[in-house]
Design a protein around this motif. Structure first.
Motif, PDB file in Angstrom:
ATOM      1  N   VAL A  82      -1.309   4.023   6.383  1.00  0.00           N
ATOM      2  CA  VAL A  82       0.174   3.849   6.057  1.00  0.00           C
ATOM      3  C   VAL A  82       1.007   4.720   7.358  1.00  0.00           C
ATOM      4  CG1 VAL A  82       1.874   5.029   4.629  1.00  0.00           C
ATOM      5  CG2 VAL A  82      -0.289   3.827   3.642  1.00  0.00           C
ATOM      6  N   GLU A  83       0.258   5.934   7.636  1.00  0.00           N
ATOM      7  CA  GLU A  83       0.991   6.589   8.724  1.00  0.00           C
ATOM      8  C   GLU A  83       1.192   5.783  10.049  1.00  0.00           C
ATOM      9  OE1 GLU A  83      -0.793  10.409   8.980  1.00  0.00           O
ATOM     10  OE2 GLU A  83       0.540  11.425   7.384  1.00  0.00           O
ATOM     11  N   GLU A  84      -0.109   5.183  10.318  1.00  0.00           N
ATOM     12  CA  GLU A  84       0.065   4.376  11.579  1.00  0.00           C
ATOM     13  C   GLU A  84       1.018   3.181  11.627  1.00  0.00           C
ATOM     14  OE1 GLU A  84      -3.608   2.736  14.419  1.00  0.00           O
ATOM     15  OE2 GLU A  84      -3.159   1.791  12.306  1.00  0.00           O
ATOM     16  N   GLU A  85       1.229   2.687  10.410  1.00  0.00           N
ATOM     17  CA  GLU A  85       1.902   1.419  10.391  1.00  0.00           C
ATOM     18  C   GLU A  85       3.373   2.119  10.157  1.00  0.00           C
ATOM     19  OE1 GLU A  85       2.425  -2.945   8.171  1.00  0.00           O
ATOM     20  OE2 GLU A  85       0.829  -1.571   7.684  1.00  0.00           O
ATOM     21  N   TYR A  86       3.865   2.901   9.223  1.00  0.00           N
ATOM     22  CA  TYR A  86       5.216   3.214   8.938  1.00  0.00           C
ATOM     23  C   TYR A  86       5.558   4.767   9.466  1.00  0.00           C
ATOM     24  CZ  TYR A  86       4.518  -0.659   5.964  1.00  0.00           C
ATOM     25  OH  TYR A  86       4.313  -2.137   5.612  1.00  0.00           O
ATOM     26  N   GLY A  87       4.601   5.188  10.056  1.00  0.00           N
ATOM     27  CA  GLY A  87       5.145   6.869  10.588  1.00  0.00           C
ATOM     28  C   GLY A  87       4.772   7.950   9.242  1.00  0.00           C
ATOM     29  N   PRO A  88       4.614   9.012   9.729  1.00  0.00           N
ATOM     30  CA  PRO A  88       4.193  10.305   8.787  1.00  0.00           C
ATOM     31  C   PRO A  88       5.420  10.367   7.725  1.00  0.00           C
ATOM     32  CG  PRO A  88       4.606  11.298  10.812  1.00  0.00           C
ATOM     33  CD  PRO A  88       4.330   9.584  10.995  1.00  0.00           C
ATOM     34  N   LYS A  89       6.604  10.211   8.013  1.00  0.00           N
ATOM     35  CA  LYS A  89       7.754  10.294   7.264  1.00  0.00           C
ATOM     36  C   LYS A  89       7.628   9.483   6.220  1.00  0.00           C
ATOM     37  CE  LYS A  89      11.067  12.834  10.336  1.00  0.00           C
ATOM     38  NZ  LYS A  89      12.562  12.443  11.045  1.00  0.00           N
ATOM     39  N   ALA A  90       7.121   8.334   6.164  1.00  0.00           N
ATOM     40  CA  ALA A  90       6.879   7.259   5.059  1.00  0.00           C
ATOM     41  C   ALA A  90       6.431   7.815   3.723  1.00  0.00           C
ATOM     42  CB  ALA A  90       6.185   6.153   5.472  1.00  0.00           C
ATOM     43  N   LEU A  91       5.395   9.059   4.190  1.00  0.00           N
ATOM     44  CA  LEU A  91       4.886   9.494   3.050  1.00  0.00           C
ATOM     45  C   LEU A  91       5.496  10.702   2.350  1.00  0.00           C
ATOM     46  CD1 LEU A  91       1.058   9.610   4.336  1.00  0.00           C
ATOM     47  CD2 LEU A  91       2.340   7.793   3.055  1.00  0.00           C
ATOM     48  N   THR A  92       6.627  11.122   2.961  1.00  0.00           N
ATOM     49  CA  THR A  92       7.561  12.509   2.551  1.00  0.00           C
ATOM     50  C   THR A  92       8.942  12.091   2.315  1.00  0.00           C
ATOM     51  OG1 THR A  92       7.741  13.136   4.713  1.00  0.00           O
ATOM     52  CG2 THR A  92       5.724  13.883   3.435  1.00  0.00           C
ATOM     53  N   ARG A  93       9.570  10.961   2.726  1.00  0.00           N
ATOM     54  CA  ARG A  93      10.875  10.777   2.750  1.00  0.00           C
ATOM     55  C   ARG A  93      11.083  10.475   1.217  1.00  0.00           C
ATOM     56  NH1 ARG A  93      14.044   6.442   6.285  1.00  0.00           N
ATOM     57  NH2 ARG A  93      16.299   6.157   5.125  1.00  0.00           N
ATOM     58  N   LEU A 114       0.765  -1.367  -0.059  1.00  0.00           N
ATOM     59  CA  LEU A 114       0.092   0.101  -0.075  1.00  0.00           C
ATOM     60  C   LEU A 114       0.856   1.200  -0.193  1.00  0.00           C
ATOM     61  CD1 LEU A 114      -2.960   1.068   0.054  1.00  0.00           C
ATOM     62  CD2 LEU A 114      -2.612   1.269   2.641  1.00  0.00           C
ATOM     63  N   LEU A 115       1.921   1.317   0.789  1.00  0.00           N
ATOM     64  CA  LEU A 115       2.817   2.328   0.747  1.00  0.00           C
ATOM     65  C   LEU A 115       3.400   2.653  -0.753  1.00  0.00           C
ATOM     66  CD1 LEU A 115       4.417   4.636   2.141  1.00  0.00           C
ATOM     67  CD2 LEU A 115       6.254   2.704   2.916  1.00  0.00           C
ATOM     68  N   ALA A 116       4.017   1.561  -1.288  1.00  0.00           N
ATOM     69  CA  ALA A 116       4.418   1.412  -2.628  1.00  0.00           C
ATOM     70  C   ALA A 116       3.373   2.359  -3.597  1.00  0.00           C
ATOM     71  CB  ALA A 116       4.889   0.395  -3.199  1.00  0.00           C
ATOM     72  N   TRP A 117       2.002   1.788  -3.331  1.00  0.00           N
ATOM     73  CA  TRP A 117       1.010   2.170  -4.119  1.00  0.00           C
ATOM     74  C   TRP A 117       0.983   3.861  -4.079  1.00  0.00           C
ATOM     75  CZ3 TRP A 117      -2.930   4.928  -2.215  1.00  0.00           C
ATOM     76  CH2 TRP A 117      -3.997   5.600  -3.150  1.00  0.00           C
ATOM     77  N   TRP A 118       1.064   4.369  -2.858  1.00  0.00           N
ATOM     78  CA  TRP A 118       0.678   5.749  -2.733  1.00  0.00           C
ATOM     79  C   TRP A 118       1.969   6.471  -3.201  1.00  0.00           C
ATOM     80  CZ3 TRP A 118       3.453   9.967  -0.699  1.00  0.00           C
ATOM     81  CH2 TRP A 118       2.424  10.960  -0.372  1.00  0.00           C
ATOM     82  N   TRP A 119       3.071   5.972  -3.382  1.00  0.00           N
ATOM     83  CA  TRP A 119       4.090   6.759  -3.853  1.00  0.00           C
ATOM     84  C   TRP A 119       3.967   6.900  -5.720  1.00  0.00           C
ATOM     85  CZ3 TRP A 119       7.326  10.281  -2.344  1.00  0.00           C
ATOM     86  CH2 TRP A 119       7.685  10.133  -0.878  1.00  0.00           C
ATOM     87  N   ASN A 120       3.777   5.768  -6.227  1.00  0.00           N
ATOM     88  CA  ASN A 120       3.634   5.890  -7.805  1.00  0.00           C
ATOM     89  C   ASN A 120       2.913   4.787  -8.470  1.00  0.00           C
ATOM     90  OD1 ASN A 120       5.529   3.858  -7.332  1.00  0.00           O
ATOM     91  ND2 ASN A 120       6.955   5.081  -8.693  1.00  0.00           N
ATOM     92  N   ILE A 170      -8.278  -0.495  -2.677  1.00  0.00           N
ATOM     93  CA  ILE A 170      -7.317   0.110  -1.755  1.00  0.00           C
ATOM     94  C   ILE A 170      -8.128   0.308  -0.482  1.00  0.00           C
ATOM     95  CG2 ILE A 170      -5.448   0.843  -3.119  1.00  0.00           C
ATOM     96  CD1 ILE A 170      -6.755   3.678  -2.471  1.00  0.00           C
ATOM     97  N   PRO A 171      -7.785   0.293   0.819  1.00  0.00           N
ATOM     98  CA  PRO A 171      -8.401   0.737   1.875  1.00  0.00           C
ATOM     99  C   PRO A 171      -8.900   1.910   1.961  1.00  0.00           C
ATOM    100  CG  PRO A 171      -6.129   0.129   2.450  1.00  0.00           C
ATOM    101  CD  PRO A 171      -6.346  -0.134   1.063  1.00  0.00           C
ATOM    102  N   TYR A 172     -10.097   2.515   2.462  1.00  0.00           N
ATOM    103  CA  TYR A 172     -10.586   3.729   2.444  1.00  0.00           C
ATOM    104  C   TYR A 172      -9.825   4.842   3.214  1.00  0.00           C
ATOM    105  CZ  TYR A 172     -14.003   7.453   3.020  1.00  0.00           C
ATOM    106  OH  TYR A 172     -14.531   8.973   2.735  1.00  0.00           O
ATOM    107  N   ALA A 173      -9.297   4.547   4.249  1.00  0.00           N
ATOM    108  CA  ALA A 173      -8.516   5.305   5.137  1.00  0.00           C
ATOM    109  C   ALA A 173      -6.943   5.122   4.970  1.00  0.00           C
ATOM    110  CB  ALA A 173      -8.868   5.566   6.463  1.00  0.00           C
ATOM    111  N   TYR A 174      -6.556   5.091   3.533  1.00  0.00           N
ATOM    112  CA  TYR A 174      -5.127   4.656   3.192  1.00  0.00           C
ATOM    113  C   TYR A 174      -3.988   5.447   3.697  1.00  0.00           C
ATOM    114  CZ  TYR A 174      -6.047   8.250  -0.616  1.00  0.00           C
ATOM    115  OH  TYR A 174      -6.117   9.239  -1.067  1.00  0.00           O
ATOM    116  N   THR A 175      -4.308   6.772   3.734  1.00  0.00           N
ATOM    117  CA  THR A 175      -3.204   7.729   4.411  1.00  0.00           C
ATOM    118  C   THR A 175      -3.099   7.646   5.814  1.00  0.00           C
ATOM    119  OG1 THR A 175      -3.673   9.341   2.754  1.00  0.00           O
ATOM    120  CG2 THR A 175      -2.325  10.198   4.832  1.00  0.00           C
ATOM    121  N   TYR A 176      -4.047   7.474   6.764  1.00  0.00           N
ATOM    122  CA  TYR A 176      -4.169   7.127   8.118  1.00  0.00           C
ATOM    123  C   TYR A 176      -3.451   5.764   8.302  1.00  0.00           C
ATOM    124  CZ  TYR A 176      -5.723   5.319  12.639  1.00  0.00           C
ATOM    125  OH  TYR A 176      -5.681   4.745  13.909  1.00  0.00           O
TER     126      TYR A 176
END
Length: 295
Positions: free
Chosen positions: A265-276, A126-132, A257-263
């Protein structure tokens, strides 16, 4: 195709070309569809007191992301028999892993979409999906989840079925197996040996997708959390975290994909996972939307 319990054929538009897959079930010439039989496959689980003492899925000793039964040698051109035997359970070369994983996820969702099974990508996928919407170039595994009714459906109609895909540029195509862990009927997190409920396995390489079922968390529901969900791998959710599922694409095929995908991903990997934008020796190119090697 051998030892198939029925013959149902579907034709899919996959990877830009036409391909076929043969699915086995128990309904004669009628392909079982999830929505048409959903009410008939839901049943009670075994009690928590019946905890298995044996692990069902066994990973290869050389790499826990491979099923050792199907891992094969990629050194067959070596004339030394002893050397070939030594590498008989070798991992795929790094340059090939992503190609095989891409075909794994494409064939899995193509099949699940065809039979109407409720499934979605989760965790690192799911994190990989979020990026590209593509697999991370350093990844060596994939994760998906299914609903409680779906695991019953797959166990009832599709366990141990083989699915052939005529994949472009792959001589002879590939066959994939859907295998359900019989211990899926044990709901408890105490069953630590059988956290994975099913697998989608590439029978040519041994690579697989882990499939985990999301179930009602009865203990939490009895304590005032009516939407509580859980997996045997100790992940916990609320129904509104996952449902209603959203439509998207991953590796070029339709996925959920799950409805609250951002939440999630952040809960499992931390908010930096979406910006690093630098990770595992790769840098994310904001213009091309591709993870590029930093070397």
């Amino acid at each position: 195709m051998t030892e198939m319990r029925s013959s149902v054929k579907g034709i899919f538009w996959f990877y830009g070309l036409l391909l076929t897959t043969t699915i086995s079930g128990v309904c004669g010439d009628i392909e079982p569809n999830f929505m048409s039989v959903r009410k008939n496959v839901t049943r009670e689980y075994k009690s928590e007191g019946e905890i298995p003492t044996q692990k069902y899925f066994h990973e290869a000793k050389f790499n826990h992301h491979y099923d050792g039964r199907y891992a094969r040698s990629f050194f067959i051109s070596n004339p030394d028999v002893l050397t070939r035997l030594r590498y008989a359970n070798a991992s795929l070369p790094d340059t090939k892993v992503i190609l095989y994983l891409s075909d794994l996820i494409r064939t899995y969702f193509t099949t699940m979409n065809t039979i109407g099974a409720e499934t979605w990508i989760m965790h690192g996928t799911l994190l990989a999906w979020w990026w590209n919407q593509k697999i991370f170039p350093w990844d060596d595994d994939l994760d998906v989840q299914i609903s409680e009714a779906t695991i019953h459906f797959l166990a009832e109609y599709y366990n141990m079925t083989e699915h052939y895909f005529d994949i472009p540029n792959v001589d002879g195509g590939r066959t994939y197996m859907l295998e359900v862990n019989p211990n899926y009927v044990v709901k408890s997190e105490r069953d630590t040996l059988n956290k994975i409920d099913a697998r989608w396995i590439d029978m040519s390489s041994g690579l697989f997708i882990d499939i985990t079922a999301v179930r009602k968390d009865e203990a939490k529901r009895q304590n005032g959390h009516p939407e509580a969900l859980m997996c045997k791998d100790k992940h916990h959710y609320e129904e509104s975290d996952i449902f209603p599922l959203r439509d998207s694409l991953f590796e070029g095929v339709p996925v959920k994909i799950p409805y609250a995908y951002t939440y999630l991903v952040e809960e499992e990997y931390g908010p930096k996972a979406l910006t690093r934008t630098s990770f595992y020796g790769h840098i994310f190119n904001e213009h091309t939307k591709i993870w590029e090697s930093a070397v």
